[in-house]
Design an enzyme around this catalytic site. Structure first.
Site, PDB file in Angstrom:
ATOM      1  CG  ASP A 136      47.877 -24.209  69.723  1.00 48.28           C
ATOM      2  OD1 ASP A 136      48.850 -24.504  69.054  1.00 48.28           O
ATOM      3  OD2 ASP A 136      47.958 -23.902  70.773  1.00 48.28           O
ATOM      4  CG  ASN A 192      42.514 -13.196  54.452  1.00 53.83           C
ATOM      5  OD1 ASN A 192      43.126 -12.942  55.501  1.00 53.83           O
ATOM      6  ND2 ASN A 192      42.182 -12.278  53.575  1.00 53.83           N
ATOM      7  CB  SER A 219      47.087  -6.687  51.146  1.00 56.58           C
ATOM      8  OG  SER A 219      47.412  -7.211  52.248  1.00 56.58           O
ATOM      9  CE1 TYR A 279      43.810  -5.948  53.049  1.00 60.76           C
ATOM     10  CE2 TYR A 279      43.003  -4.192  54.153  1.00 60.76           C
ATOM     11  CZ  TYR A 279      43.696  -5.201  54.489  1.00 60.76           C
ATOM     12  OH  TYR A 279      44.587  -5.351  55.435  1.00 60.76           O
ATOM     13  CG  HIS A 295      47.337 -13.141  53.922  1.00 64.20           C
ATOM     14  ND1 HIS A 295      46.644 -12.746  55.049  1.00 64.20           N
ATOM     15  CD2 HIS A 295      48.115 -13.928  53.981  1.00 64.20           C
ATOM     16  CE1 HIS A 295      47.077 -13.605  55.811  1.00 64.20           C
ATOM     17  NE2 HIS A 295      47.912 -14.307  55.572  1.00 64.20           N
TER      18      HIS A 295
HETATM   19  C1  DQA Z   1      44.841  -9.291  55.423  1.00 66.94           C
HETATM   20  C2  DQA Z   1      46.279  -8.862  55.792  1.00 66.94           C
HETATM   21  C3  DQA Z   1      46.165  -8.863  57.143  1.00 66.94           C
HETATM   22  O1  DQA Z   1      47.716  -8.326  57.567  1.00 66.94           O
HETATM   23  C4  DQA Z   1      45.251  -7.766  57.607  1.00 66.94           C
HETATM   24  O2  DQA Z   1      45.214  -7.726  58.994  1.00 66.94           O
HETATM   25  C5  DQA Z   1      44.142  -8.345  57.135  1.00 66.94           C
HETATM   26  C6  DQA Z   1      43.795  -8.482  55.825  1.00 66.94           C
HETATM   27  C7  DQA Z   1      44.720  -9.588  53.802  1.00 66.94           C
HETATM   28  O3  DQA Z   1      44.017 -10.050  53.336  1.00 66.94           O
HETATM   29  O4  DQA Z   1      45.572  -8.733  53.236  1.00 66.94           O
HETATM   30  O5  DQA Z   1      42.984  -7.644  57.902  1.00 66.94           O
HETATM   31  O6  DQA Z   1      44.740 -10.829  55.645  1.00 66.94           O
END
Ligand code: DQA
Length: 147
Positions: A88, A75, A103, A23, A101
């Site tokens: 939902d 996210n 990552s 991150y 995301h």
């Molecule tokens: C995330 C990826 C998810 O798998 C993880 O649980 C996160 C961050 C990302 O921004 O890469 O908390 O959403």
């Protein structure tokens, strides 16, 4: 003016302090700042919201429905992989939703490969750090700017 709602889910307030390999060291405040800067240059309004509480996230999505928000970027953190409640709630919305995301979830643990939002979002962007959000905003904007 069109308004895009950016939703950050569980644990994302800890960006800057958690797992820099996946991150980076950017904080959520800095991410929101970059989103606001891009939104201003595109000419759209943006609202950012973070919660660690699933019910609060569902309520914020319901409010977005009632407010007539124009698009959503989400996210949801780990909720992405298992929360049918958030899925939902998102399904109630009639506007474009972009899942992002930081990552590359597909290069990580198997449980991160699946999103329970896939059927309700227009598309997914992952793996580009803060640029996932910025690309998500550009994608959302392209869908709503002339509508
Ligand atoms: C995330 C990826 C998810 O798998 C993880 O649980 C996160 C961050 C990302 O921004 O890469 O908390 O959403």
């Amino acid at each position: 003016m069109k308004t895009v709602l950016v939703l950050h889910g569980i644990n994302l307030n800890m960006f800057g302090k958690r797992d820099p390999v996946h991150y980076d060291t950017i904080t959520l405040k800095e991410i929101d700042g970059q989103i606001a800067e891009l939104a201003a240059s595109l000419g759209c309004a943006v609202e950012c919201f973070q919660t660690n509480h699933e019910g609060e996230m569902a309520s914020r999505i319901h409010q977005a429905h009632d407010d007539g928000i124009d698009a959503v970027i989400i996210n949801a953190g780990a909720w992405t992989h298992y929360s049918y409640g958030i899925s939902d709630a998102l399904a109630i919305l009639k506007v474009p939703i972009v899942e992002v995301h930081m990552s590359n979830v597909h290069a990580r643990d198997a449980f991160r490969h699946h999103s329970v939002f896939s059927h309700v979002v227009k598309g997914q962007i992952c793996g580009f750090g803060v640029h996932s959000y910025l690309l998500g905003l550009r994608a959302a904007w392209s869908m709503i700017k002339d509508a």
